[in-house]
Design a protein around this motif. Structure first.
Motif, mmCIF file in Angstrom:
data_model
loop_
_atom_site.group_PDB
_atom_site.id
_atom_site.type_symbol
_atom_site.label_atom_id
_atom_site.label_comp_id
_atom_site.label_asym_id
_atom_site.label_seq_id
_atom_site.Cartn_x
_atom_site.Cartn_y
_atom_site.Cartn_z
ATOM 1 N N UNK A 101 22.752 41.679 29.159
ATOM 2 C CA UNK A 101 22.277 40.566 29.960
ATOM 3 C C UNK A 101 23.303 39.466 30.118
ATOM 4 N N UNK A 102 24.583 39.806 29.934
ATOM 5 C CA UNK A 102 25.625 38.785 29.889
ATOM 6 C C UNK A 102 26.935 39.327 30.449
ATOM 7 N N UNK A 103 27.531 38.584 31.368
ATOM 8 C CA UNK A 103 28.926 38.780 31.741
ATOM 9 C C UNK A 103 29.722 37.721 30.997
ATOM 10 N N UNK A 104 30.770 38.133 30.286
ATOM 11 C CA UNK A 104 31.481 37.235 29.374
ATOM 12 C C UNK A 104 32.964 37.209 29.703
ATOM 13 N N UNK A 105 33.488 36.022 29.966
ATOM 14 C CA UNK A 105 34.893 35.832 30.306
ATOM 15 C C UNK A 105 35.494 34.862 29.304
ATOM 16 N N UNK A 106 36.653 35.216 28.755
ATOM 17 C CA UNK A 106 37.289 34.410 27.724
ATOM 18 C C UNK A 106 38.031 33.210 28.285
ATOM 19 N N UNK A 107 39.189 32.920 27.704
ATOM 20 C CA UNK A 107 39.937 31.705 28.026
ATOM 21 C C UNK A 107 41.365 32.033 28.466
ATOM 22 N N UNK A 108 41.969 31.082 29.176
ATOM 23 C CA UNK A 108 43.382 31.155 29.576
ATOM 24 C C UNK A 108 43.678 32.342 30.488
ATOM 25 N N UNK A 109 42.722 32.706 31.308
ATOM 26 C CA UNK A 109 42.899 33.814 32.243
ATOM 27 C C UNK A 109 43.261 33.305 33.637
ATOM 28 N N UNK A 110 43.915 34.164 34.412
ATOM 29 C CA UNK A 110 44.236 33.869 35.810
ATOM 30 C C UNK A 110 43.587 34.919 36.696
ATOM 31 N N UNK A 111 42.677 34.476 37.547
ATOM 32 C CA UNK A 111 42.022 35.342 38.518
ATOM 33 C C UNK A 111 42.552 34.944 39.900
ATOM 34 N N UNK A 112 43.421 35.765 40.457
ATOM 35 C CA UNK A 112 44.013 35.431 41.745
ATOM 36 C C UNK A 112 43.001 35.657 42.868
ATOM 37 N N UNK A 113 43.397 35.328 44.093
ATOM 38 C CA UNK A 113 42.473 35.330 45.229
ATOM 39 C C UNK A 113 41.824 36.697 45.437
ATOM 40 N N UNK A 114 40.551 36.666 45.803
ATOM 41 C CA UNK A 114 39.765 37.843 46.176
ATOM 42 C C UNK A 114 39.506 38.808 45.017
ATOM 43 N N UNK A 115 39.669 38.387 43.783
ATOM 44 C CA UNK A 115 39.321 39.267 42.669
ATOM 45 C C UNK A 115 37.806 39.275 42.458
ATOM 46 N N UNK A 116 37.320 40.364 41.859
ATOM 47 C CA UNK A 116 35.874 40.517 41.646
ATOM 48 C C UNK A 116 35.606 40.963 40.215
ATOM 49 N N UNK A 117 34.712 40.247 39.545
ATOM 50 C CA UNK A 117 34.238 40.603 38.210
ATOM 51 C C UNK A 117 32.753 40.909 38.325
ATOM 52 N N UNK A 118 32.389 42.165 38.127
ATOM 53 C CA UNK A 118 31.006 42.588 38.333
ATOM 54 C C UNK A 118 30.146 42.293 37.103
#
Length: 256
Positions: A101-118
């Motif tokens: 029931x959780x999408x979990x993203x940490x720290x100090x990340x770079x998500x460039x344009x048009x990226x997708x995290x499902x």
């Protein structure tokens, strides 16, 4: 700090110094911690918790419903750590009850344009997803991993720490830590020695990982036999122990 043209729900919880640009929409059950800056035309839907000092650029969609036909309006979450940079047109979805029931993203990340995290993905720290990279549901992405532009990752895949995918990779099986993949079809191509060097991994450890790679990919061994041989040489090396542990817990087989 909040542009008067933005729409912020009364039940959203924002630190006093959060900046929100014009025409952004912040829904109920959204928490945003101090130092985070939200650009214009951003939509954030809850339940979503965003940590400190993040920068979210225009036209991103954060915390939207998962793209899963089994989803039926259950209450699920998205949690984002600190100091992430989320560029234009990124999409990040909440989890589903079929997982944690959780999408979990940490720290100090770079998500460039048009990226997708499902939905239901778990992303570590210091990850880079280059333009157009997309990960499907339930993917786990380890610390310091780099996905090249337009990399596509199949659902339930695990990608180990310090791994690297070349532009346009199609990843359908697990990628062990420290391994580089690329080509069509996507295949392993050595270890990510440059990425490890840049992050201070000692040369002796990199040499051990290179030996482990040869055992895994060059010696024509069954996976279980390769794991046992790698385990014998791991000793007190945390890096090799992590690699062995990853291989013992693969869910889709490894890309070989």
């Amino acid at each position: 700090m909040i542009d008067p043209r933005a729409v912020v729900h009364i039940n959203a919880e924002l630190a006093d110094d959060v900046k929100i640009g014009p025409f952004s929409v912040i829904g109920p059950d959204v928490q945003i911690d101090s130092g985070t800056e939200i650009g214009p035309h951003v939509v954030i839907k809850g339940p979503t918790a965003i940590g400190k000092d993040n920068t979210i650029y225009q036209f991103t969609s954060i915390g939207e419903d998962p793209q899963d036909k089994k989803y039926a309006d259950e209450i699920t979450r998205l949690e984002i750590g600190d100091r992430n940079v989320i560029r234009e047109f990124c999409t990040m979805h909440r989890g589903t009850q079929q997982d944690q029931g959780l999408t979990l993203i940490g720290s100090d990340n770079l998500f460039m344009a048009y990226t997708h995290v499902a939905h239901d993905c778990v992303i570590g720290d210091n990850v880079i997803m280059a333009n157009g990279a997309s990960i499907a549901g339930h993917v786990h992405l380890g610390d310091h991993a780099i996905l090249g532009g337009f990399t596509l990752v199949h659902q339930f895949t695990q990608i180990g720490e310090y791994s690297f995918s070349a532009m346009g990779s199609a990843i359908t099986q697990d990628i062990p830590p420290y391994v580089m993949v690329g080509g069509r079809p996507t295949r392993p191509h050595g270890i990510n020695s440059v990425g490890m060097e840049r992050n201070g991994v000692p040369p002796e450890v990199i040499r051990q990982i290179r030996k482990a790679y040869k055992i895994l990919y060059k010696n024509n061994l069954r996976l279980e036999d390769a794991i046992e041989e790698m385990e014998d040489m791991a000793g007190e090396s945390n890096e090799l122990s992590n690699m062995v542990s990853f291989l013992r817990n693969v869910t889709r087989g490894i890309l070989r």
